[in-house]
Design a protein around this motif. Structure first.
Motif, PDB file in Angstrom:
ATOM      1  N   ARG A   1       0.955  -1.244  -0.036  1.00  0.00           N
ATOM      2  CA  ARG A   1       0.032  -0.011  -0.029  1.00  0.00           C
ATOM      3  C   ARG A   1       0.882   1.192   0.122  1.00  0.00           C
ATOM      4  O   ARG A   1       0.689   2.281  -0.598  1.00  0.00           O
ATOM      5  CB  ARG A   1      -0.957  -0.172   1.054  1.00  0.00           C
ATOM      6  CG  ARG A   1      -2.077  -1.050   1.163  1.00  0.00           C
ATOM      7  CD  ARG A   1      -2.959  -1.062   2.201  1.00  0.00           C
ATOM      8  NE  ARG A   1      -2.544  -1.767   3.082  1.00  0.00           N
ATOM      9  CZ  ARG A   1      -3.200  -2.206   4.357  1.00  0.00           C
ATOM     10  NH1 ARG A   1      -4.576  -1.590   4.644  1.00  0.00           N
ATOM     11  NH2 ARG A   1      -2.911  -3.152   5.131  1.00  0.00           N
ATOM     12  N   GLU A   2       1.980   1.373   0.715  1.00  0.00           N
ATOM     13  CA  GLU A   2       2.872   2.214   0.554  1.00  0.00           C
ATOM     14  C   GLU A   2       3.533   2.702  -0.809  1.00  0.00           C
ATOM     15  O   GLU A   2       3.706   3.721  -1.459  1.00  0.00           O
ATOM     16  CB  GLU A   2       3.922   2.130   1.584  1.00  0.00           C
ATOM     17  CG  GLU A   2       3.608   2.305   2.950  1.00  0.00           C
ATOM     18  CD  GLU A   2       3.181   3.736   3.344  1.00  0.00           C
ATOM     19  OE1 GLU A   2       3.602   4.862   2.758  1.00  0.00           O
ATOM     20  OE2 GLU A   2       2.377   3.854   4.471  1.00  0.00           O
ATOM     21  N   LEU A   3       3.824   1.423  -1.689  1.00  0.00           N
ATOM     22  CA  LEU A   3       4.044   1.527  -2.927  1.00  0.00           C
ATOM     23  C   LEU A   3       3.021   1.976  -3.779  1.00  0.00           C
ATOM     24  O   LEU A   3       3.406   3.141  -4.637  1.00  0.00           O
ATOM     25  CB  LEU A   3       4.489  -0.011  -3.252  1.00  0.00           C
ATOM     26  CG  LEU A   3       5.264  -0.309  -4.765  1.00  0.00           C
ATOM     27  CD1 LEU A   3       6.666   0.620  -4.651  1.00  0.00           C
ATOM     28  CD2 LEU A   3       5.769  -1.646  -4.736  1.00  0.00           C
ATOM     29  N   MET A   4       1.840   1.579  -3.447  1.00  0.00           N
ATOM     30  CA  MET A   4       0.838   2.339  -4.325  1.00  0.00           C
ATOM     31  C   MET A   4       0.833   3.879  -3.883  1.00  0.00           C
ATOM     32  O   MET A   4       0.692   4.830  -5.020  1.00  0.00           O
ATOM     33  CB  MET A   4      -0.488   1.669  -4.027  1.00  0.00           C
ATOM     34  CG  MET A   4      -0.902   0.327  -4.148  1.00  0.00           C
ATOM     35  SD  MET A   4      -2.522  -0.278  -3.427  1.00  0.00           S
ATOM     36  CE  MET A   4      -2.124  -1.982  -3.592  1.00  0.00           C
ATOM     37  N   ALA A   5       0.930   4.335  -2.833  1.00  0.00           N
ATOM     38  CA  ALA A   5       0.867   5.623  -2.431  1.00  0.00           C
ATOM     39  C   ALA A   5       2.087   6.256  -3.184  1.00  0.00           C
ATOM     40  O   ALA A   5       1.955   7.476  -3.783  1.00  0.00           O
ATOM     41  CB  ALA A   5       0.978   5.922  -1.056  1.00  0.00           C
ATOM     42  N   ALA A   6       3.266   5.697  -3.155  1.00  0.00           N
ATOM     43  CA  ALA A   6       4.586   6.352  -3.800  1.00  0.00           C
ATOM     44  C   ALA A   6       4.023   6.478  -5.371  1.00  0.00           C
ATOM     45  O   ALA A   6       4.482   7.594  -6.255  1.00  0.00           O
ATOM     46  CB  ALA A   6       5.620   5.545  -3.603  1.00  0.00           C
ATOM     47  N   LEU A   7       3.425   5.536  -5.910  1.00  0.00           N
ATOM     48  CA  LEU A   7       3.362   5.410  -7.252  1.00  0.00           C
ATOM     49  C   LEU A   7       2.283   6.405  -7.666  1.00  0.00           C
ATOM     50  O   LEU A   7       2.560   7.250  -8.891  1.00  0.00           O
ATOM     51  CB  LEU A   7       2.890   4.056  -8.061  1.00  0.00           C
ATOM     52  CG  LEU A   7       2.680   4.038  -9.372  1.00  0.00           C
ATOM     53  CD1 LEU A   7       4.142   4.098 -10.028  1.00  0.00           C
ATOM     54  CD2 LEU A   7       1.971   2.778 -10.098  1.00  0.00           C
ATOM     55  N   ILE A   8       1.183   6.538  -7.034  1.00  0.00           N
ATOM     56  CA  ILE A   8       0.134   7.823  -7.272  1.00  0.00           C
ATOM     57  C   ILE A   8       0.973   9.030  -6.948  1.00  0.00           C
ATOM     58  O   ILE A   8       0.630  10.025  -7.938  1.00  0.00           O
ATOM     59  CB  ILE A   8      -1.064   7.878  -6.182  1.00  0.00           C
ATOM     60  CG1 ILE A   8      -1.810   6.296  -6.540  1.00  0.00           C
ATOM     61  CG2 ILE A   8      -1.829   8.939  -6.111  1.00  0.00           C
ATOM     62  CD1 ILE A   8      -2.705   5.802  -5.135  1.00  0.00           C
ATOM     63  N   ALA A   9       1.836   9.315  -6.045  1.00  0.00           N
ATOM     64  CA  ALA A   9       2.528  10.601  -5.974  1.00  0.00           C
ATOM     65  C   ALA A   9       3.278  10.606  -7.285  1.00  0.00           C
ATOM     66  O   ALA A   9       3.297  12.100  -7.672  1.00  0.00           O
ATOM     67  CB  ALA A   9       3.241  10.528  -4.646  1.00  0.00           C
ATOM     68  N   ARG A  10       4.086   9.901  -7.344  1.00  0.00           N
ATOM     69  CA  ARG A  10       4.745  10.038  -8.737  1.00  0.00           C
ATOM     70  C   ARG A  10       4.003  10.547  -9.899  1.00  0.00           C
ATOM     71  O   ARG A  10       4.391  11.490 -10.678  1.00  0.00           O
ATOM     72  CB  ARG A  10       5.667   8.593  -8.912  1.00  0.00           C
ATOM     73  CG  ARG A  10       6.373   8.705 -10.480  1.00  0.00           C
ATOM     74  CD  ARG A  10       7.397   9.612 -10.598  1.00  0.00           C
ATOM     75  NE  ARG A  10       8.348   9.323  -9.696  1.00  0.00           N
ATOM     76  CZ  ARG A  10       9.674   8.934  -9.859  1.00  0.00           C
ATOM     77  NH1 ARG A  10       9.707   7.867 -10.709  1.00  0.00           N
ATOM     78  NH2 ARG A  10      10.560   8.667  -8.756  1.00  0.00           N
ATOM     79  N   THR A  11       3.053  10.012 -10.226  1.00  0.00           N
ATOM     80  CA  THR A  11       2.141  10.112 -11.164  1.00  0.00           C
ATOM     81  C   THR A  11       1.461  11.338 -11.294  1.00  0.00           C
ATOM     82  O   THR A  11       1.320  12.022 -12.233  1.00  0.00           O
ATOM     83  CB  THR A  11       0.830   9.031 -11.502  1.00  0.00           C
ATOM     84  OG1 THR A  11       1.445   7.607 -11.235  1.00  0.00           O
ATOM     85  CG2 THR A  11       0.106   9.467 -12.607  1.00  0.00           C
TER      86      THR A  11
END
Lengths: 193, 110
Positions: free
Chosen positions: A66-76
């Motif tokens: 879930r933290e990885l999902m958050a990081a990818l959303i942030a990157r996007t």
């Protein structure tokens, strides 16, 4: 930050709390903390309920996932601040910095399971294009992501499509790597409450 | 599975219907990214669609138009939550279309 009230408009008790935290941690206050503590009844307190449930509530996704999902959303969404912050939490959760770096560098070749890859792909599309369709969801189900996992991922998506926009809009300032790592350590241990 | 429905409902209800410095009408307009004009409209649209492009000048323009920092704070928060809510709703609709069943999460953004 772009609004002075978010840097220095807090009440006396909150300012005292900030001073104590700075003294103990020997790090500057993170802008995200200043945001959630400013008129906390308006945004910070109710948002914490959403974020903690999405990121630490029951789910077959791990905390690291879930933290990885958050990081990818942030990157996007172009939020360097949130990408750095949640990459740091994911690295700690996985104990695998290479995996986090690989996902953010090239999702398609990163060494992760297909249901997670497809879920991250869907979140990236939803974040970038503001929509996904039934075909996207069928593709996700076909590689083994469960409906509950999809809805859990969408909860992360709601939380971080809110938070990353606010980080960009209010102009969160990079506090330096030591402060980010201290924040990541805290988030992994305590969550978002 | 996690369940953000009640917490999300509480959050949306608070920012739209609770007390604030900006009127409820303005907060709703920011949430919907609709029905606003002038610099505040440009600010809210940027928050919703490309917040990474927002600059100091966007905030200054809204201040010069007569908005206080507290009003800007509230309207930006509403805009961010509104856009995230529309994305979330669109994705739940896609799941329903793919599976032919109602999504578990409550459709409660209003």
């Amino acid at each position: 930050m772009r609004l002075a009230i978010l840097d220095s408009g807090h009440g006396f008790a909150t300012k005292v709390l900030f001073a104590l935290i700075r003294a103990v941690s020997r790090q500057p206050m993170l802008d995200v903390i200043k945001l959630v503590k400013y008129r906390a009844d308006f945004y910070g307190d109710p948002m914490k309920g959403v974020t903690h449930e999405a990121m630490r509530g029951p789910s077959s996704w791990s905390v690291g996932d879930r933290e990885l999902m958050a990081a990818l959303i942030a990157r996007t969404n172009g939020s360097d601040w949130c990408t750095t912050a949640h990459s740091a939490v994911a690295r700690r959760a996985f104990r695998d910095g290479a995996k986090v770096a690989a996902v953010l560098s090239d999702l398609e070749s990163a060494p992760i399971e297909e249901p997670l890859r497809a879920t991250l792909r869907m979140l990236r599309k939803l974040t970038r294009d503001n929509r996904v369709d039934a075909a996207d969801m069928r593709a996700l189900l076909a590689v083994g992501a469960s409906r509950a996992q999809i809805e859990d991922a969408l909860a992360v998506g709601f939380a971080f499509n809110t938070i990353t926009r606010l980080a960009n809009a209010f102009g969160f300032v990079d506090p330096g790597p030591d402060a980010m790592e201290a924040g990541a350590k805290y988030l992994l241990a305590r969550g978002y409450r | 599975m996690s369940n953000i429905s009640q917490a999300r409902k509480t959050l949306v209800s608070r920012v739209l219907h609770g007390g604030g410095e900006a009127s409820s009408t303005m907060r709703r307009a920011a949430f919907d990214n609709a029905g606003m004009t002038g610099p505040v409209s440009r600010l809210i649209d940027k928050v919703a669609k490309h917040a990474y492009n927002l600059t100091d000048d966007d905030i200054v323009a809204v201040r010069l138009a007569g908005f206080t920092e507290d009003q800007i704070f509230e309207l930006v928060v509403c805009a961010a939550i509104g856009q995230a809510a529309r994305q979330y709703e669109a994705a739940l609709t896609a799941i329903e279309a793919a599976t032919g069943a109602t999504a578990h999460a409550s459709r409660d953004s209003r």
